[in-house]
Write a protein that holds these residues in place. Structure first.
Motif, PDB file in Angstrom:
ATOM      1  N   LYS A  46      23.311  38.729  -4.074  1.00  0.00           N
ATOM      2  CA  LYS A  46      23.616  38.287  -5.441  1.00  0.00           C
ATOM      3  C   LYS A  46      23.884  39.456  -6.395  1.00  0.00           C
ATOM      4  O   LYS A  46      24.512  39.266  -7.440  1.00  0.00           O
ATOM      5  N   ASP A  47      23.423  40.674  -6.048  1.00  0.00           N
ATOM      6  CA  ASP A  47      23.650  41.852  -6.891  1.00  0.00           C
ATOM      7  C   ASP A  47      24.823  42.702  -6.406  1.00  0.00           C
ATOM      8  O   ASP A  47      25.129  43.729  -7.015  1.00  0.00           O
ATOM      9  N   PHE A  55      29.834  31.853  -1.418  1.00  0.00           N
ATOM     10  CA  PHE A  55      29.862  32.494  -0.099  1.00  0.00           C
ATOM     11  C   PHE A  55      28.797  31.897   0.811  1.00  0.00           C
ATOM     12  O   PHE A  55      27.616  31.813   0.453  1.00  0.00           O
ATOM     13  N   SER A  56      29.201  31.467   1.999  1.00  0.00           N
ATOM     14  CA  SER A  56      28.270  30.955   2.999  1.00  0.00           C
ATOM     15  C   SER A  56      28.780  31.359   4.380  1.00  0.00           C
ATOM     16  O   SER A  56      29.918  31.812   4.526  1.00  0.00           O
ATOM     17  N   LEU A  57      27.950  31.187   5.393  1.00  0.00           N
ATOM     18  CA  LEU A  57      28.309  31.594   6.750  1.00  0.00           C
ATOM     19  C   LEU A  57      28.025  30.445   7.705  1.00  0.00           C
ATOM     20  O   LEU A  57      26.861  30.105   7.952  1.00  0.00           O
ATOM     21  N   SER A  90      25.099  29.121   0.746  1.00  0.00           N
ATOM     22  CA  SER A  90      25.294  30.014  -0.396  1.00  0.00           C
ATOM     23  C   SER A  90      23.991  30.255  -1.140  1.00  0.00           C
ATOM     24  O   SER A  90      23.714  31.382  -1.578  1.00  0.00           O
ATOM     25  N   SER A  91      23.160  29.235  -1.297  1.00  0.00           N
ATOM     26  CA  SER A  91      21.891  29.413  -2.012  1.00  0.00           C
ATOM     27  C   SER A  91      20.918  30.278  -1.220  1.00  0.00           C
ATOM     28  O   SER A  91      20.209  31.116  -1.789  1.00  0.00           O
ATOM     29  N   ASP A  95      19.725  35.777  -2.000  1.00  0.00           N
ATOM     30  CA  ASP A  95      18.646  36.774  -1.983  1.00  0.00           C
ATOM     31  C   ASP A  95      18.563  37.524  -0.661  1.00  0.00           C
ATOM     32  O   ASP A  95      17.656  38.340  -0.474  1.00  0.00           O
ATOM     33  N   PHE A  96      19.485  37.263   0.235  1.00  0.00           N
ATOM     34  CA  PHE A  96      19.456  37.885   1.554  1.00  0.00           C
ATOM     35  C   PHE A  96      20.166  39.237   1.522  1.00  0.00           C
ATOM     36  O   PHE A  96      20.978  39.522   0.629  1.00  0.00           O
TER      37      PHE A  96
END
Length: 431
Positions: A46-47, A55-57, A90-91, A95-96
């Motif tokens: 997120k940073d 964005f998702s995988l 995405s959620s 933080d990953f």
């Protein structure tokens, strides 16, 4: 459990004396990658400079090891909710680890693009890292003891310094350090408000560096061997396809020890992980705001370790840093490079490696440094008439040093001159 074929949508039924106790659905069997290190590996998506909140995988699952700093009377601090595997939505990804996320994205993309069987293999990404940590935090005491110099410098000296410190004294020191840190962060926020166009370097010149390190003690997450016990030991039983290690900033002050530290860390983790996986070492990026000037020592140590160990592979990153920011915000470039390297090596079974020096010929006026593969430089005409970005050096695999020159890019924040075939910069080196 016995090994299962790679795939998704498995179910697991656990019974006791014929009575169903647990029924788990949507299980996957596949390849799991471990991402270890300190703050640049921890750096959340997120940073990151290229972050897109959509964005998702797909087909990837993620797990972040709780960053437990110490355990007291069987209670973990700080306290975390029970953690578990998550789909890479995405959620969940916000933080990953950004490096881990982008590496996973490339592995997924390349598998699908090439139409290989690997697209059927689910991927798991495990993030086990914490900012501001030395390699010595991540190995057990026996590993440090194998090298008397390491044990004396990193373990014995640490505990000797506070042998008479009470728990109450430690708590008071921690409270005071927390106050100092809060005041510094507030000063940074105020500086940004009053000087919105000022650079990070200007802010550091005005306010100084972030207060660091914190006080030593039993609760200090930077204590030797601490995170091996509170974090790594919780996932060491998993079989990993590979370990990606991105760390070294905290150890630049002790750069002369880093080669031995990294060797012990790799052997410690491989001995703990059931299938003894390969390691991919991410070399320190460029950074010019450290008066110690020891970053080249750590990069050289990383290069040497990968040269010594056949199961250790170097991924260079001197072109992925920021001169005045120890935490460069762009992680996409490096994550992509890591993913491509791993895919070629682990799945395509290509013999990919960083160039190695195989011969040095010295004369009165010049020194010839020959490598085991061709080298390239940037093409001054790149972009014109479809010219390539890189062109071969004059002698293909040989760098020519003039009299008195003994190193290449051997400084804290170098500009890369030489590259190898995949476009990655040649590691800095000294003769």
């Amino acid at each position: 459990m016995n090994p299962e074929s790679a795939g998704r949508n498995y179910e697991l039924l656990i019974e006791e004396n014929g009575v169903k106790k647990t029924h788990l659905c949507d299980l996957a069997f596949g390849d799991v990658f471990l991402f270890g290190g300190q703050s640049n590996m921890e750096y959340p998506l997120k940073d990151e400079a290229n972050y897109d909140d959509s964005f998702s995988l797909k087909n990837i699952r993620i797990y972040t090891v709780p960053r437990v700093e110490y355990i007291q009377v069987n209670q973990k601090f700080p306290a975390f909710e029970n953690s578990g595997w998550k789909l890479a939505s995405s959620s969940a990804l916000s933080d990953f680890s950004a490096i881990a996320a982008y590496t996973g994205q490339i592995l997924n993309h390349l598998s699908e693009f090439n139409g290989s069987n690997e697209e059927e293999i689910p991927i798991g990404l495990v993030s086990c890292n914490k900012g501001g940590t030395s390699v010595s935090c991540w190995m057990d005491e026996n590993s440090l003891k194998k090298d008397p110099d390491l044990y004396s410098h990193f373990y014995k000296r640490y505990w000797d310094d506070i042998q008479d410190q009470s728990d109450q004294t430690e708590d008071l020191k921690r409270e005071e350090f927390a106050k100092i840190s809060r005041r510094y962060l507030e000063a940074c926020n105020q500086f940004k408000i009053h000087h919105p166009k000022a650079s990070r370097a200007e802010m550091k010149r005005e306010l100084g560096h972030t207060p660091w390190p914190g006080p030593k003690g039993k609760k200090d997450f930077g204590r030797p061997c601490g995170l091996f016990e509170t974090m790594f030991s919780n996932i060491s039983g998993l079989p990993f396809k590979a370990v990606i290690w991105y760390q070294g900033e905290e150890d630049t002050k002790d750069g002369e020890f880093y080669e031995s530290l990294l060797l012990q860390l790799i052997e410690c983790w491989r001995a703990s992980i059931i299938n003894r996986p390969d390691f991919y070492i991410v070399q320190l990026p460029g950074y010019n705001d450290d008066p110690a000037k020891k970053w080249p020592l750590v990069r050289e140590a990383q290069r040497k370790v990968c040269s010594k160990l056949s199961y250790c592979h170097l991924i260079t990153a001197i072109d992925a840093g920021s001169s005045d920011n120890i935490h460069p915000a762009d992680k996409l470039k490096l994550g992509k490079r890591i993913g491509q390297f791993i895919y070629r090596h682990e799945y395509c079974k290509e013999s990919v490696s960083h160039p190695e020096i195989i011969e040095v010929i010295q004369s009165d006026q010049k020194t010839l440094v020959r490598f085991d593969q061709p080298l390239f430089v940037k093409n001054p005409d790149a972009g014109q008439d479809s010219n390539p970005a890189l062109i071969p050096i004059d002698l293909q695999d040989t760098i020519v040093f003039n009299k008195g020159q003994t190193s290449s890019a051997y400084e804290n924040d170098p500009t890369p001159v030489y590259f190898y075939q995949d476009g990655s910069p040649l590691s800095p080196f000294t003769l």
